[in-house]
Design a protein around this motif. Structure first.
Motif, PDB file in Angstrom:
ATOM      1  N   LEU A  29     -10.750   3.171  12.482  1.00 33.95           N
ATOM      2  CA  LEU A  29      -9.870   4.253  12.033  1.00 33.95           C
ATOM      3  C   LEU A  29     -10.016   5.481  12.925  1.00 33.95           C
ATOM      4  CD1 LEU A  29     -10.124   4.161   8.118  1.00 33.95           C
ATOM      5  CD2 LEU A  29      -8.183   3.499   9.545  1.00 33.95           C
ATOM      6  N   GLY A  40      -2.478  -1.999  -2.466  1.00 32.25           N
ATOM      7  CA  GLY A  40      -2.224  -3.054  -1.500  1.00 32.25           C
ATOM      8  C   GLY A  40      -3.465  -3.280  -0.648  1.00 32.25           C
ATOM      9  N   PHE A  41      -3.500  -4.412   0.068  1.00 34.07           N
ATOM     10  CA  PHE A  41      -4.737  -4.829   0.716  1.00 34.07           C
ATOM     11  C   PHE A  41      -5.224  -3.839   1.763  1.00 34.07           C
ATOM     12  CE2 PHE A  41      -7.021  -7.119   4.089  1.00 34.07           C
ATOM     13  CZ  PHE A  41      -8.098  -7.584   3.347  1.00 34.07           C
ATOM     14  N   TRP A  42      -4.349  -3.419   2.689  1.00 35.92           N
ATOM     15  CA  TRP A  42      -4.827  -2.596   3.804  1.00 35.92           C
ATOM     16  C   TRP A  42      -5.205  -1.194   3.355  1.00 35.92           C
ATOM     17  CZ3 TRP A  42      -6.617  -5.046   7.641  1.00 35.92           C
ATOM     18  CH2 TRP A  42      -6.034  -6.245   8.066  1.00 35.92           C
ATOM     19  N   ARG A  43      -4.405  -0.608   2.459  1.00 32.94           N
ATOM     20  CA  ARG A  43      -4.763   0.712   1.951  1.00 32.94           C
ATOM     21  C   ARG A  43      -6.003   0.637   1.065  1.00 32.94           C
ATOM     22  NH1 ARG A  43      -0.819   4.851   1.451  1.00 32.94           N
ATOM     23  NH2 ARG A  43      -1.044   4.934  -0.810  1.00 32.94           N
ATOM     24  N   CYS A  62      -8.511  -1.401   1.670  1.00 37.52           N
ATOM     25  CA  CYS A  62      -9.614  -1.404   2.644  1.00 37.52           C
ATOM     26  C   CYS A  62      -9.864   0.002   3.174  1.00 37.52           C
ATOM     27  CB  CYS A  62      -9.293  -2.357   3.802  1.00 37.52           C
ATOM     28  SG  CYS A  62      -9.242  -4.106   3.337  1.00 37.52           S
ATOM     29  N   GLY A  63      -8.778   0.737   3.443  1.00 38.55           N
ATOM     30  CA  GLY A  63      -8.935   2.105   3.911  1.00 38.55           C
ATOM     31  C   GLY A  63      -9.642   2.977   2.897  1.00 38.55           C
ATOM     32  N   SER A  88      -2.626   5.715   5.591  1.00 41.87           N
ATOM     33  CA  SER A  88      -3.883   5.510   4.861  1.00 41.87           C
ATOM     34  C   SER A  88      -4.057   6.562   3.779  1.00 41.87           C
ATOM     35  CB  SER A  88      -5.062   5.585   5.835  1.00 41.87           C
ATOM     36  OG  SER A  88      -6.295   5.633   5.151  1.00 41.87           O
ATOM     37  N   GLY A 145     -14.916  -0.662  10.171  1.00 42.27           N
ATOM     38  CA  GLY A 145     -13.643  -0.144   9.682  1.00 42.27           C
ATOM     39  C   GLY A 145     -13.508   1.342   9.948  1.00 42.27           C
ATOM     40  N   ILE A 190      -0.672   6.545   9.912  1.00 39.88           N
ATOM     41  CA  ILE A 190      -0.729   5.106   9.647  1.00 39.88           C
ATOM     42  C   ILE A 190      -0.595   4.785   8.166  1.00 39.88           C
ATOM     43  CG2 ILE A 190      -2.152   4.735  11.696  1.00 39.88           C
ATOM     44  CD1 ILE A 190      -4.571   4.401   9.900  1.00 39.88           C
ATOM     45  N   LEU A 220      -6.932  -2.433  -5.948  1.00 40.23           N
ATOM     46  CA  LEU A 220      -6.272  -3.325  -4.992  1.00 40.23           C
ATOM     47  C   LEU A 220      -4.795  -3.471  -5.324  1.00 40.23           C
ATOM     48  CD1 LEU A 220      -6.330  -5.348  -2.660  1.00 40.23           C
ATOM     49  CD2 LEU A 220      -7.104  -7.089  -4.295  1.00 40.23           C
TER      50      LEU A 220
END
Length: 627
Positions: A208, A482-485, A487-488, A390, A204, A388, A478
């Motif tokens: 990035l 949200g999911f992607w942020r 993960c970031g 993040s 990950g 993006i 979470l």
């Protein structure tokens, strides 16, 4: 100064109320009229213009005001315990001690106009200067101010404050125990499991960094914004926390005085610790411009930069607030560019991160590698993260905030030793965004390994604090991000920490197996899968180190540093040592702030490095003159 009253002259009657009375006390009406005209062009009250441009001494101004109103002037007001911080200072009035003592006031702007208009003469009112009122409030409420600076976040939003939960502590000990047992009894299996678990985090981070490298973010703005009229610009607060910084105090004052921004609209606060006499003496040796004030933080714990910033934040009068370090030299146009950027962005953009660039590049091999690292981080990685969407762990300086938002999120966490990274994650959790500001601030890098190691140990310790703080309740994180942020956020906290901790181990194991072991091409299918998985991690990780560095050197025009790129893997090995030291400090000295000493630079890429005494001499008589 004349002590009695005089009949107003025809010239003085045309002056603004807030400064017209000065004509009775030895100040030339024509000079006051010119100041009033310039104040209108700047869009500030005439009294603010006079004081911030040093056209009238602050004590002289308020002594004249007291004489005009026939009220006493108090040199050292003794305030009641009911004086409130910061309300009394922002309002310019505070209660005096004693049942019949009344109030003391240090009015500004419209408050000054109202007071002169009413011509209130009362035995219950006295006058003092804003600086003397601030010192009096700090004397009366020092303990409460220190407590608020240290504990406001924990008190108002405990779920966002630094701390380890009992569950995290238990989980940490279980993982360490199982890892130690596994390496001792089944090293191959244990390392395979570690690689499988940590691999997604590392991949990950690699993704990035590589994505950020292909996004175009030039060092300077691609188009220059139209220059705004001074009257249209808002008040801008600058906060700089200094501790034992006598070597660079004069250089900082000089750099801030070079900012291309109306002096009367700058609200500059230099925050010192109570026991830092050497920096106070250095600042008092300089003729500070009228828009700069020294704020002495009351004694208290922890002794950290974020606590000092929290002392000054409630006093910020600007619509925007920027943080600078003691050794910073920001681009003179940075504040104007920030105002223009904020105006074009939606309200949820709470912060703009300017680009940090190392000035003393040629001091040593370490400063050269530090320059490459900072160029990759601030010219490539962070701008890419902002584009993006993040979360972004902020840099420790040149963060430009909407002041209202910064106050609403309770400022900085005084107990986190990388308060910048923590604040970046906290802003994201609360629904705010951080964007890039393509304007540079020159910084001084540590020139010796010992100083660098102490600084980096603190940074890595703080990243562990940040990672544990924001993962106490992962389901809440979470939901907020949200999911992607989400993960970031994991990649930018735990990913950075764990990658630093295991980097030498995994690199050494891979290289050993490459040179001394089998390649895996003639073994079982699962061995081949493991081999190519580790090969992917190793090669992509190397690319994620080198490619952003190459892009950054191109953007900065620092091609002469190319020969130092092969040393980056060894440099990140030093980061790993600092990470392990940070873990040890987290257990033994959790909140200790490893101070980085500045003012030792021997070289300067921008030609700004000077000897301390020369800098002191050049700023001793420095004053901000009216335009």
């Amino acid at each position: 100064m004349r002590q009695g009253l005089a009949e107003p002259s025809p010239q003085s009657t045309a002056l603004p109320v807030e400064i017209g009375f000065l004509a009775h006390y030895g100040h030339a009406p024509e000079t006051l009229r010119q100041a009033a005209i310039l104040a209108r062009f700047a869009g500030v009250p005439a009294d603010e213009f006079l004081l911030k441009h040093d056209l009238v001494d602050e004590d002289e101004f308020y002594r004249a005001l007291a004489a005009e109103l026939r009220l006493p002037f108090l040199v050292s007001p003794r305030l009641s315990q009911s004086a409130r911080y910061p309300d009394s200072l922002l309002a310019g009035i505070a209660p005096l001690a004693g049942l019949q003592a009344g109030f003391v006031t240090a009015p500004r702007g419209t408050g000054l106009v109202r007071l002169l208009g009413t011509r209130l003469r009362s035995g219950e009112l006295a006058v003092t200067s804003p600086s003397r009122l601030r010192e009096a409030v700090f004397r009366a409420q020092g303990r409460q101010i220190a407590d608020r600076a240290a504990s406001d976040l924990a008190r108002q939003a405990p779920e966002l404050a630094t701390g380890l939960s009992y569950g995290q502590i238990a989980a940490l000990f279980i993982v360490l125990a199982l890892t130690a047992f596994g390496i001792g009894h089944a090293p191959g299996t244990t390392l395979a499991i570690m690689g499988a678990v940590l691999g997604p985090l590392f991949l990950g981070m690699t993704v990035l960094r590589l994505v950020a490298s292909v996004l175009d973010h030039p060092v300077a703005p691609s188009t220059e914004a139209p220059r705004a009229e001074d009257a249209a610009l808002p008040v801008y607060t600058i906060i700089a926390a200094l501790y034992r910084e006598k070597r660079v105090a004069a250089t900082l004052i000089r750099a801030l005085s070079r900012l291309d921004y109306p002096a009367a609209k700058l609200d500059i606060k230099l925050v010192l610790e109570a026991d830092d006499r050497e920096t106070l003496d250095a600042l008092q040796d300089i003729d500070l411009p009228g828009n700069m004030e020294i704020v002495v933080a009351p004694e208290g714990q922890p002794r950290t930069k974020p606590r000092a910033l929290n002392v000054a934040l409630p006093l910020a009068r600007g619509r925007f607030t920027v943080i600078y370090d003691a050794e910073d030299v920001p681009d003179p146009s940075q504040l104007r560019l920030a105002v223009a950027r904020f105006a074009s962005l939606p309200p949820q953009v709470a912060c703009l991160q300017a680009r940090l660039s190392i000035d003393n590049t040629d001091d040593s091999w370490l400063t050269r590698l530090f320059t490459i690292e900072y160029a990759a981080l601030f010219d490539v990685f962070n701008p890419g993260l902002a584009e993006i969407g993040s979360p972004i762990p902020l840099g420790g300086t040149s963060n430009h905030f909407r002041t209202s938002v910064l106050k609403a999120v309770h400022g900085w966490d005084a107990w986190n030793v990388t308060e910048d990274a923590d604040l970046g994650l906290r802003l994201a959790r609360l629904g705010y965004d951080v964007r890039d500001l393509p304007s540079s601030t020159l910084e001084e890098a540590p020139g010796t390994l010992g100083v660098w190691m102490r600084q980096r140990t603190r940074w890595m310790k703080g990243f562990v604090q940040t990672a544990t703080t924001h993962s106490r309740r992962p389901w809440v994180l979470l939901r907020q991000l949200g999911f992607w942020r989400f993960c970031g956020a994991l990649v930018l906290t735990w990913g950075i920490v764990l990658r630093a901790l295991v980097y030498p181990l995994f690199s050494a194991l891979f290289l050993t197996s490459w040179f001394f072991g089998t390649t895996g091409l003639y073994t079982s299918r699962w061995d081949n899968v493991a081999w190519f998985y580790s090969l992917t991690l190793f090669l992509s990780g190397t690319a994620a180190i080198m490619i952003p560095a190459l892009v950054a050197l191109h953007r900065r025009g620092l091609w002469r540093l190319w020969p130092w790129l092969p040393l980056l893997p060894f440099y990140y090995g030093l980061v790993s040592i600092a990470a392990w030291r940070g873990l040890w400090e987290l257990a033994t000295a959790t909140f200790r702030w490893n101070k980085t000493s500045h003012g030792h630079a021997r070289t300067s890429r921008a030609g700004l490095a000077q000897k301390h005494q020369a800098s002191v001499d050049s700023t001793r008589s420095l004053k901000t003159a009216p335009p």
